[in-house]
Design a protein around this motif. Structure first.
Motif, PDB file in Angstrom:
ATOM      1  N   ILE A  44      36.357 -65.809 -22.298  1.00 21.56           N
ATOM      2  CA  ILE A  44      36.616 -66.379 -21.183  1.00 21.56           C
ATOM      3  C   ILE A  44      37.743 -65.869 -20.417  1.00 21.56           C
ATOM      4  N   ALA A  45      38.930 -65.616 -21.192  1.00 21.21           N
ATOM      5  CA  ALA A  45      40.165 -65.040 -20.707  1.00 21.21           C
ATOM      6  C   ALA A  45      39.741 -63.853 -20.117  1.00 21.21           C
ATOM      7  N   THR A  46      39.085 -62.953 -20.774  1.00 18.60           N
ATOM      8  CA  THR A  46      38.750 -61.705 -20.240  1.00 18.60           C
ATOM      9  C   THR A  46      38.204 -61.673 -18.807  1.00 18.60           C
ATOM     10  N   ARG A  47      37.243 -62.413 -18.749  1.00 18.97           N
ATOM     11  CA  ARG A  47      36.493 -62.564 -17.558  1.00 18.97           C
ATOM     12  C   ARG A  47      37.474 -63.153 -16.495  1.00 18.97           C
ATOM     13  N   LEU A  48      38.571 -63.846 -16.591  1.00 17.95           N
ATOM     14  CA  LEU A  48      39.240 -64.343 -15.875  1.00 17.95           C
ATOM     15  C   LEU A  48      40.567 -63.591 -15.475  1.00 17.95           C
ATOM     16  N   VAL A  49      40.692 -62.585 -16.244  1.00 16.02           N
ATOM     17  CA  VAL A  49      41.898 -61.659 -15.917  1.00 16.02           C
ATOM     18  C   VAL A  49      41.088 -60.379 -15.101  1.00 16.02           C
ATOM     19  N   GLY A  50      39.862 -60.245 -15.514  1.00 11.52           N
ATOM     20  CA  GLY A  50      39.163 -59.184 -14.344  1.00 11.52           C
ATOM     21  C   GLY A  50      38.932 -57.714 -15.498  1.00 11.52           C
ATOM     22  N   GLY A  51      38.878 -56.705 -14.642  1.00 18.05           N
ATOM     23  CA  GLY A  51      38.565 -55.536 -15.283  1.00 18.05           C
ATOM     24  C   GLY A  51      39.234 -55.274 -16.614  1.00 18.05           C
ATOM     25  N   ALA A  52      40.652 -55.395 -16.629  1.00 18.46           N
ATOM     26  CA  ALA A  52      41.276 -55.034 -18.002  1.00 18.46           C
ATOM     27  C   ALA A  52      41.011 -56.207 -18.896  1.00 18.46           C
ATOM     28  N   ARG A  53      41.036 -55.818 -20.162  1.00 16.32           N
ATOM     29  CA  ARG A  53      41.350 -56.672 -21.299  1.00 16.32           C
ATOM     30  C   ARG A  53      42.145 -57.897 -21.333  1.00 16.32           C
ATOM     31  N   ALA A  54      41.890 -58.982 -21.490  1.00 18.09           N
ATOM     32  CA  ALA A  54      43.063 -60.055 -21.467  1.00 18.09           C
ATOM     33  C   ALA A  54      43.845 -59.928 -22.796  1.00 18.09           C
ATOM     34  N   GLY A  55      45.244 -60.138 -22.538  1.00 17.06           N
ATOM     35  CA  GLY A  55      46.059 -59.920 -23.575  1.00 17.06           C
ATOM     36  C   GLY A  55      45.849 -61.350 -24.581  1.00 17.06           C
ATOM     37  N   VAL A  91      46.552 -65.776 -13.643  1.00 16.05           N
ATOM     38  CA  VAL A  91      45.722 -66.418 -14.490  1.00 16.05           C
ATOM     39  C   VAL A  91      46.497 -67.174 -15.570  1.00 16.05           C
ATOM     40  N   THR A  92      47.455 -66.488 -16.215  1.00 18.97           N
ATOM     41  CA  THR A  92      48.477 -67.127 -17.218  1.00 18.97           C
ATOM     42  C   THR A  92      48.985 -68.209 -16.696  1.00 18.97           C
ATOM     43  N   LEU A  93      49.542 -68.230 -15.349  1.00 20.36           N
ATOM     44  CA  LEU A  93      50.308 -69.409 -14.670  1.00 20.36           C
ATOM     45  C   LEU A  93      49.272 -70.290 -14.568  1.00 20.36           C
ATOM     46  N   ALA A  94      48.111 -70.213 -13.996  1.00 23.85           N
ATOM     47  CA  ALA A  94      47.080 -71.228 -13.712  1.00 23.85           C
ATOM     48  C   ALA A  94      46.749 -71.843 -14.988  1.00 23.85           C
ATOM     49  N   LEU A  95      46.609 -71.062 -15.997  1.00 22.71           N
ATOM     50  CA  LEU A  95      46.270 -71.895 -17.410  1.00 22.71           C
ATOM     51  C   LEU A  95      47.000 -72.644 -17.699  1.00 22.71           C
ATOM     52  N   LEU A  96      48.435 -72.268 -17.632  1.00 20.73           N
ATOM     53  CA  LEU A  96      49.292 -73.317 -17.939  1.00 20.73           C
ATOM     54  C   LEU A  96      49.513 -74.395 -17.257  1.00 20.73           C
ATOM     55  N   VAL A  97      49.268 -74.400 -15.925  1.00 18.32           N
ATOM     56  CA  VAL A  97      49.274 -75.438 -15.012  1.00 18.32           C
ATOM     57  C   VAL A  97      48.037 -76.546 -15.555  1.00 18.32           C
ATOM     58  N   ALA A  98      46.936 -75.720 -15.607  1.00 19.27           N
ATOM     59  CA  ALA A  98      45.832 -76.588 -16.206  1.00 19.27           C
ATOM     60  C   ALA A  98      46.030 -77.351 -17.635  1.00 19.27           C
ATOM     61  N   ILE A  99      46.595 -76.572 -18.483  1.00 20.97           N
ATOM     62  CA  ILE A  99      47.057 -77.151 -19.769  1.00 20.97           C
ATOM     63  C   ILE A  99      47.863 -78.518 -19.476  1.00 20.97           C
ATOM     64  N   VAL A 100      48.871 -78.105 -18.859  1.00 20.31           N
ATOM     65  CA  VAL A 100      49.886 -79.416 -18.606  1.00 20.31           C
ATOM     66  C   VAL A 100      49.170 -80.696 -17.910  1.00 20.31           C
ATOM     67  N   ALA A 101      48.341 -80.308 -17.135  1.00 19.72           N
ATOM     68  CA  ALA A 101      47.457 -81.411 -16.226  1.00 19.72           C
ATOM     69  C   ALA A 101      46.552 -82.262 -17.353  1.00 19.72           C
ATOM     70  N   VAL A 102      45.900 -81.290 -17.864  1.00 21.61           N
ATOM     71  CA  VAL A 102      44.939 -82.157 -18.996  1.00 21.61           C
ATOM     72  C   VAL A 102      45.794 -82.814 -20.045  1.00 21.61           C
ATOM     73  N   PRO A 138      46.569 -65.023 -22.634  1.00 20.26           N
ATOM     74  CA  PRO A 138      45.627 -65.801 -21.793  1.00 20.26           C
ATOM     75  C   PRO A 138      44.444 -66.210 -22.926  1.00 20.26           C
ATOM     76  N   ALA A 139      44.331 -65.418 -23.815  1.00 22.87           N
ATOM     77  CA  ALA A 139      43.009 -65.904 -24.797  1.00 22.87           C
ATOM     78  C   ALA A 139      43.695 -67.148 -25.659  1.00 22.87           C
ATOM     79  N   ALA A 140      45.099 -67.117 -25.987  1.00 24.63           N
ATOM     80  CA  ALA A 140      45.387 -68.398 -26.903  1.00 24.63           C
ATOM     81  C   ALA A 140      45.645 -69.592 -25.624  1.00 24.63           C
ATOM     82  N   LEU A 141      45.761 -69.490 -24.625  1.00 22.73           N
ATOM     83  CA  LEU A 141      46.037 -70.497 -23.598  1.00 22.73           C
ATOM     84  C   LEU A 141      44.542 -71.034 -23.160  1.00 22.73           C
ATOM     85  N   THR A 142      43.472 -69.957 -23.138  1.00 28.63           N
ATOM     86  CA  THR A 142      42.123 -70.479 -22.971  1.00 28.63           C
ATOM     87  C   THR A 142      41.611 -71.175 -24.181  1.00 28.63           C
TER      88      THR A 142
END
Length: 339
Positions: free
Chosen positions: A274-285, A21-32, A288-292
């Motif tokens: 949003i970050a928690t939903r993306l990460v799944g069952g565990a709490r997002a660190g 999820v962190t990698l996907a968020l980084l890629v999305a941020i770079v693209a946008v 991911p919240a910052a990148l979101t």
């Protein structure tokens, strides 16, 4: 497979998903981010961006002096609000505990409006007033809510009350202010990246160099604090000192972000869920919240500039997304009997 092995396997899966999820968020941020530099009244092909960033001429001026400071400011504002919201919500164990709900950004807004309406201030002076207002409001909310220990819902309720008072102050000032000054204040209150320059991005970047590592370092104590004060103290944590340090960092992040771009609505509120939903069952660190938060601001600003038929402040878009989520959360909590 033993219970220990099951838990270990689940943790490994959670860690793998969090990294993905962190990698996907980084890629999305770079693209946008890249698209925001390329698209506009003077379009720059994506393949020409490296040359525009390093070269001279009209394209270089448009990219480096007009679009790049705005995009970097939006990125940093999103990182700050996302981290701040995650710290508030996890520390206080309350999904409503974000700086734009509990009054911190209202403090920045009230101070900024006072500076604009009463003193005719602008630019860096307004940002300095907003920063001071947010920090003072955060301190006041903590002192009012700390009797017998700081609890999530008490701090939220105190913050909502303080925010309501400050909102009334803003409304009063806006009713009799000069039309020009009132319009200037209204644009700032919406949360806006228009006209952002290196003068806005520089101080925010310098603050985040200190605050983001501090948040990540102090964030290690969040798991212990979420177990309760007695358990956390038993684990060796200085509960009150750690809580104060975390709240100070969270308020400072929100304060600097608000000073740079105004109170961009609901970014801090929605980033962690949003970050928690993306990460799944565990709490997002916190990462991911910052990148979101950064992705939400960049997407919101791009939509506000290019997709709605007229250039709007970014706060209009984030508010339109965040307000329905807040209503849904309140309705859900009410049905569950938690409010």
């Amino acid at each position: 497979m033993t219970a220990v092995e099951v838990v270990a396997a689940a943790r490994r899966r959670g860690a793998v998903r969090a990294r993905a999820v962190t990698l996907a968020l980084l890629v999305a941020i770079v693209a946008v981010f890249a698209v925001s530099l390329a698209v506009g009244d003077f379009p720059v092909p994506l393949g020409d961006l490296p040359g525009a960033l390093l070269g001279t001429g009209r394209a270089a001026y448009v990219v480096t002096e007009l679009r790049l400071p705005r995009a970097i400011t939006g990125l940093l504002v999103g990182l700050a609000f996302g981290t701040s919201g995650a710290l508030f919500q996890r520390l206080l164990r309350n999904p409503l505990a974000s700086p734009d709900v509990i009054g911190v950004t209202q403090g920045a807004s009230a101070a900024a409006v006072v500076a604009i309406v009463l003193f005719g201030a602008g630019g860096a002076v307004v940002s300095a007033w907003a920063l001071a207002g947010a920090l003072l409001t955060g301190a006041a909310i903590y002192l009012l809510a700390r009797r017998g220990g700081v609890h999530g819902y008490r701090l939220v309720l105190v913050g909502v009350g303080v925010g309501a008072v400050l909102t009334s102050v803003v409304s009063y000032l806006m009713t009799w202010a000069d039309v020009t000054l009132a319009q200037q204040a209204l644009v700032w209150l919406t949360g806006n990246l228009n006209g952002r320059s290196w003068d806005h991005a520089g101080p925010l970047a310098a603050a985040l160099v200190v605050l983001l590592p501090a948040a990540l370092l102090l964030g290690r104590a969040l798991t212990g604090l979420q177990l309760g004060d007695d358990t956390a103290a038993g684990l060796g944590l200085n509960v009150e000192r750690t809580r104060v340090a975390l709240l100070l960092v969270a308020v400072a992040l929100a304060a600097f972000a608000t000073a740079a771009a105004g109170p961009v609505a609901f970014v801090a509120f929605v980033a962690n869920p949003i970050a928690t939903r993306l990460v799944g069952g565990a709490r997002a660190g916190l990462g991911p919240a910052a990148l979101t938060g950064a992705l939400v601001v960049l997407l919101g600003d791009f939509a506000a500039q290019h997709l709605l038929g007229a250039q709007l402040p970014v706060g209009v878009v984030t508010g339109a997304v965040g307000a329905p989520y807040l209503l849904w959360l309140l309705a859900s909590a009410n049905r569950a009997g938690r409010m």
